[in-house]
Write an enzyme that holds these catalytic residues in place. Sequence first.
Site, PDB file in Angstrom:
ATOM      1  N   PRO A 233       0.913  -1.268  -0.163  1.00  0.00           N
ATOM      2  CA  PRO A 233      -0.214  -0.002   0.178  1.00  0.00           C
ATOM      3  C   PRO A 233       0.577   1.315   0.114  1.00  0.00           C
ATOM      4  O   PRO A 233       0.510   2.394  -0.681  1.00  0.00           O
ATOM      5  CB  PRO A 233      -0.861  -0.114   1.349  1.00  0.00           C
ATOM      6  CG  PRO A 233      -0.993  -1.401   1.599  1.00  0.00           C
ATOM      7  CD  PRO A 233       0.377  -2.163   0.965  1.00  0.00           C
ATOM      8  N   TYR A 234       2.114   1.124   0.618  1.00  0.00           N
ATOM      9  CA  TYR A 234       2.834   2.540   0.715  1.00  0.00           C
ATOM     10  C   TYR A 234       3.265   2.891  -0.846  1.00  0.00           C
ATOM     11  O   TYR A 234       3.182   4.091  -1.169  1.00  0.00           O
ATOM     12  CB  TYR A 234       4.132   2.100   1.410  1.00  0.00           C
ATOM     13  CG  TYR A 234       5.277   3.274   1.310  1.00  0.00           C
ATOM     14  CD1 TYR A 234       4.742   4.758   1.584  1.00  0.00           C
ATOM     15  CD2 TYR A 234       6.476   2.899   0.962  1.00  0.00           C
ATOM     16  CE1 TYR A 234       5.832   5.516   1.387  1.00  0.00           C
ATOM     17  CE2 TYR A 234       7.300   3.967   0.999  1.00  0.00           C
ATOM     18  CZ  TYR A 234       7.049   5.440   1.232  1.00  0.00           C
ATOM     19  OH  TYR A 234       8.262   6.121   1.092  1.00  0.00           O
TER      20      TYR A 234
END
Length: 423
Positions: A233-234
């Site tokens: 997700p980062y």
Amino acid sequence: MQMLNFGRGRGQSRSTRSIPLGGGDDPYFQEKRTGMDYPDPKRKSNFVGKILLAATLTALCIIMLKQSSTFNTPSPFSERQEGVVHVLVTGGAGYIGSHAALRLLKDSYRVTIVDNLSRGNIGAVKVLQELFPEPGRVQFIYADLGNAKAVNKIFSENAFDAVMHFAAVAYVGESTLDPLKYYHNITSNTLVVLESMAAHGVKTLIYSSTCATYGEPENMPITEDTPQLPINPYGKAKKMAEDIILDFSKNSDMAVMILRYFNVIGSDPEGRLGEAPRPELREHGRISGACFDAARGIISGLKVKGTDYKTHDGTCIRDYIDVTDLVDAHVKALEKAKPHKVGIYNVGTGKGRSVKEFVEACKMATGMNIKVEYLPRRPGDYAEVYSDPTKIRLDLNWTAKYTNLQESLQVAWRWQKAHRDGY
């Protein structure tokens, strides 16, 4: 220097108090339904006295305000000054942002730091303010970029020439545990900043991105043309923010520079700034922080996650870039930014080092025999990532100078020993 003000958020409006000039329960102001309608002369005199008193107080307030230096002299941050470039540094209280602000101030830029201090340190801001106490050099504004009203107010009250957008949560492991936080904090907040830039005519953006947008490429080293296939997700949130910036820039005259960092280490060589993550975030933080914590006895040892990667020693390989080199790349990007142009650059050394190699360098830098525990892989990690910095060398005349891993760690270790409790 602007005084720190934690009493009222920037997005809140001042309340006003109305002073009654008679009326309310006064029977003179109530409709008379019986008897004579002639007013009482005493009440009339009282009413006129109240008006005169209010007028006198108002006049005194106006005189005092006009005599005030802040009333007569606008903030230097609110007006453009010939020869002075005013840079908004979002996340400027954080590790990388504070080092960038220091470099900008040393190079005579005017700096406004905006930070909500969820990851940053007010101590870093105080260091900068003490180093550059002259009026119009550096100011700090406590605000959250998720508050669009507050951000718009900041832009309306300050004359920015450029934005360096660092503010973001930035731990791969944490992003897999709390992905919504990352999409909101990185992607949505970048959109808020862009909207305010567009509304207030701020034309230059230097964006802090990451090699995590590439995911796990098949071929090394990574160039700017390597496909972006993020796996956590980062990286996904950062790529979404990049896409928003690129789409917006197509129909604007913005000057955009996107810098994709590799793994950042080190600290200010003169020992003024360092990295001080919150204790509850240490387990998600950089390996350098974990090494120093183990060397100081804050944790019992270093946990290396993943020993079965397809690398020469089974541990992950990363490209470690010194923070001093990194902020130098930002300043060169700012100097070279041009309207209607987008520059995308990898910021790394071009050389990969394994986690085991990093741990040995950390042992040498600290002089401590750090205990190492080997654990299974961390979700969202990738085996090997290092850059090809050819493009940034050719376009911006930038090359990493601080490439000795042990020396960079020694500089950071000196700050850690001198600041055992952070700032």
